[in-house]
Each structure stands twice: as C-alpha cells, then as structure tokens.
Scaffold this active site. Sequence first.
Site, mmCIF file in Angstrom:
data_model
loop_
_atom_site.group_PDB
_atom_site.id
_atom_site.type_symbol
_atom_site.label_atom_id
_atom_site.label_comp_id
_atom_site.label_asym_id
_atom_site.label_seq_id
_atom_site.Cartn_x
_atom_site.Cartn_y
_atom_site.Cartn_z
ATOM 1 N N LYS A 112 -55.790 -16.602 13.651
ATOM 2 C CA LYS A 112 -56.463 -17.801 13.141
ATOM 3 C C LYS A 112 -56.184 -18.006 11.651
ATOM 4 O O LYS A 112 -56.231 -19.128 11.152
ATOM 5 C CB LYS A 112 -57.960 -17.716 13.397
HETATM 6 C C1 LIG Z 1 -58.916 -17.294 18.958
HETATM 7 C C2 LIG Z 1 -58.120 -16.170 19.518
HETATM 8 C C3 LIG Z 1 -57.373 -16.286 20.706
HETATM 9 C C4 LIG Z 1 -57.371 -17.551 21.549
HETATM 10 O O1 LIG Z 1 -56.706 -18.607 20.909
HETATM 11 P P1 LIG Z 1 -56.937 -20.119 21.400
HETATM 12 O O2 LIG Z 1 -56.213 -20.956 20.429
HETATM 13 O O3 LIG Z 1 -58.433 -20.316 21.365
HETATM 14 O O4 LIG Z 1 -56.397 -20.188 22.774
HETATM 15 C C5 LIG Z 1 -56.628 -15.202 21.135
HETATM 16 N N1 LIG Z 1 -56.618 -14.047 20.450
HETATM 17 C C6 LIG Z 1 -57.325 -13.879 19.314
HETATM 18 C C7 LIG Z 1 -57.287 -12.559 18.627
HETATM 19 C C8 LIG Z 1 -58.095 -14.928 18.792
HETATM 20 O O5 LIG Z 1 -58.796 -14.749 17.655
#
Ligand SMILES: *Cc1c(COP(=O)(O)O)cnc(C)c1O
Length: 464
Positions: A112
């Site tokens: 993120k």
């Molecule tokens: C948020 C997240 C995901 C999922 O990503 P999306 O964009 O919501 O599909 C997968 N792995 C981690 C570690 C995350 O923080």
Amino acid sequence: MRYVSTRGAAPVLGFADVLLAGLARDGGLYVPETVPTLSHDDIRDLRGRPYAEVATRVMLPFLGGEIAEDDFAGLVADAYEGFGHRAVTPLRQLDSDLWLLELFHGPTLAFKDVALQLLGRLFDHVLTKRGERVTIVGATSGDTGAAAIEACRDRASIDIVILHPKGRVSEVQRRQMTTVLSPNVHNVAIEGTFDDCQDLVKAMFNDAAFRDEMRLSAVNSINWARIMAQAAYYVYAAVQLGAPEREVAFAVPTGNFGNVYAGYLARQMGLPIAGFAIGTNENDILARFFGADDMSVRPVKPTLSPSMDIQVSSNFERLLFDLYDRDGRATAEAMTAFRETGRLGVGENRWRAAADLIKSTGIDDVGTLEVIAAEQAETGELLDPHSAIGVAAAREHRIAGVPTVALATAHPAKFPDAVQRACGIRPELPKRLADLLQREERATPLPNDLAAVQAFVRGAARAG
Ligand SMILES: *Cc1c(COP(=O)(O)O)cnc(C)c1O
C-alpha cells in the site's frame, strides 16, 4: 482528461477534483472517460529507466495537465526515495518462468506504501495550490493505518487522525503508527473493538456539519490516484521481462480488487499482459466469481492474511462497469441488486469475458502455510501469507511460454508468527526498522464515545 462515475450520475471531474473526492457523489467510482494508451515505442523507451521515471511517464497522461510535469516528476521521485531498495519494486526470480515482484520496500513493509506515498504528496500539492487543508480520519485494525500515517506525516496541508482498538493491535503494527511523532499525526486508542472504531469514523462522516467544519477526507482504496500509481509497477516489471515484444502474466493476491484492477488498467493502456491469476484466502467471493460465476456474500472469516479478509471488493465495480460496456445505469442497477440480494449475476457472456482474462485460486490457512513451507524449501524464499497466496495462484495458472510475475504484497517480517509456524524460520525486520520496539510512542486513549472523539479531532485539526 475527464473522469466519469461508474454509476453515471455524478459530475464529470478533472484529476485534482477526483483525487480529493475519492468516492463519486452517486456512490460510484471514478474512471477515466477514455484510457490513455502507450504505444510499443513508448513502452520500449521505458527499458532501463529508474522506477520513478517509468512511474512518471505511465501516470502523466492521467493528470490531464492539471499538475505541471516537472512538479509531478519531483513528487514521484520524492515518494520513492525513501524505499529500502534502489529498484523500489525489485524483481526476484523464483523459477524458470516465475518471478516475484517485491512491493514491500516502503516504510510500512506492505504494497500500500507504493500508492500512498505518492497520494499523500499529491493531496498536499493540490491543497497547497488551492490554499485549502483537510483532516484525514480513518479506523484501522492494524494493517492499513500505518501506511496512511506514513503517507500523510509532515504534509503541511493535512492533519491525520487514526483510530485503533486499544490493546487489540499487534505490537509491531501499533508501533508502526504510534512511533510517528510528527505534529500532524494523531493516534487514538479507542476503548473498544475495530468495529467501534469504524462506527465512530462513519458517524463523523455522517455528521455533515462536523464533516464540513473539519474538511474530513479519506485516503481509501477506491481513490483513482492509488490505482494509477499501482499501474506503474506492472509496466516496470513487464519491460524488464521483454515487453512489448514479449507477453507477461501476473498473479495477484486480492482483497479489494484494487491491485489487480491496476494491472487490468495497465493492460488497457497497451501493456501486453496475457492474463491474470488472482489468489484469495477463505474469504473467496472473487475466486468463486471468476471460477464458477458465483458472486455471493458470506460472512467474513479472520485468516492469516488479514488484509484480504474482505467479502465485498470495492474496486470490482470498475471492472463491472467495463463488463456492462461502460453503461453507468446498468452498473448502478447491478450494484443495487447485489446489495439487496447479496448475489451478483452478470450473465453468461459477461462472465466468460471476465473469466477468460482472470483465473482464480482460493486457499485456506492450512494451504497458505503449506505454500510458505514449500516455497521456502524449494526456492529459499520467505513469503508472507498474502504473497504466498499470490504465488499459489501463479503456479496453478501458468501459461506455457509466458513469464509470470507474482506480486509480493507484504514483507515476511510483517507476519512473523505465520511464517515461523509454516517453516520454522522467524523473519527479521529490515535494519531500518530494527529499533522499532525501542522507539518512543505517542497515542491518546479515548472512550468509545462520539462526542469525545469529535472534541479530540477539533483540537487536533488545524482546518477548523
Ligand atoms: C491490501 C493488501 C492486499 C489486497 O490488495 P487489494 O488491492 O485490496 O486487492 C494484499 N496484501 C496485502 C499485504 C495488503 O496490505
């Protein structure tokens, strides 16, 4: 560059307004009216360039000239300078036809950061130009709060208040938030559960007078700028593996469908992507949809991959909009029916179009631990539970002759207990975070009481 809502009934906006708005006023999500394209020459010309330069070139068309090119390039360079790897999102080879794209070298060790480090700077840039400020409020169960705080810390036009449930967040996750001592960062430890925290945030947004007074805003996963920022690493990885001359496939662990949608966007822009494989945990609504045309909501189960413990994936609506030939009214009707019945049917032809492009794999916690152990034994690589689910999907849906890139979304040290349980090895935090457990913390404990929290936000925010 104009942006339209997936439900067709919100004002058409430019980039800066879409950035600040997040959700569209009709409840839909903003998408570009027409997707800009990269020619094969454009893609070829990205080879060998540093990440920030690739990212700038991929994103620039989406700004519609609303941010000057030099300013934007500066924001992008600054966003990725603090990453713990010079390549920002390095590729690592796992097998003859399988690569791992490490998206976890940002400040909070999860993917993120790639979008949020830029989003915070974009907000600040646009707000400063307009002479405005915002107060970002959010609730976290531990995963996402730190990435939002790191994105907004020390930004002159932003105050950020993050609520977490007191005593119910892991120590590392809490400390990733509470050791940020910047004056514009406010951590609140609520005497209650994560749901209480979420309810408090919702109540603050629903209080229109308070919302306007504090200029409340959010940096959630439906923000278009986050999608755009994520499309960049698909391009970056693909050109290293031979695009545009050679097709590449991607495997993506998914929750809100944001990350994989960004790959879909890169494909729409002209990147030669042969297909996607998505991986889910037991919260497998997306795996059931792409595998068997069964999109029906079930209760959320806690798993070892908590960032994917999601049943209704907000960004899926953007794909739905395309499946309905970008008809906002039809998309809105499908979403209303989905909300009312808990089931989404798109019809055989639309489903087949989606399922041809996107394959799926759903595995439970036991399966996840097995993948971590097997990959460690075979390749020496330590995977966190989320990344392991992506690798499982990659291995199940190989396409002959096409290299597959599995997206690694969190550093294994972010989920040390699960990794240790799986393979007996406890991953260590990278050096730059090694002293996390010794750093000074700051958080304000508050009761589960709206008036008390609103009074705190008023005191904390400089917007009012
Ligand atoms: C948020 C997240 C995901 C999922 O990503 P999306 O964009 O919501 O599909 C997968 N792995 C981690 C570690 C995350 O923080």
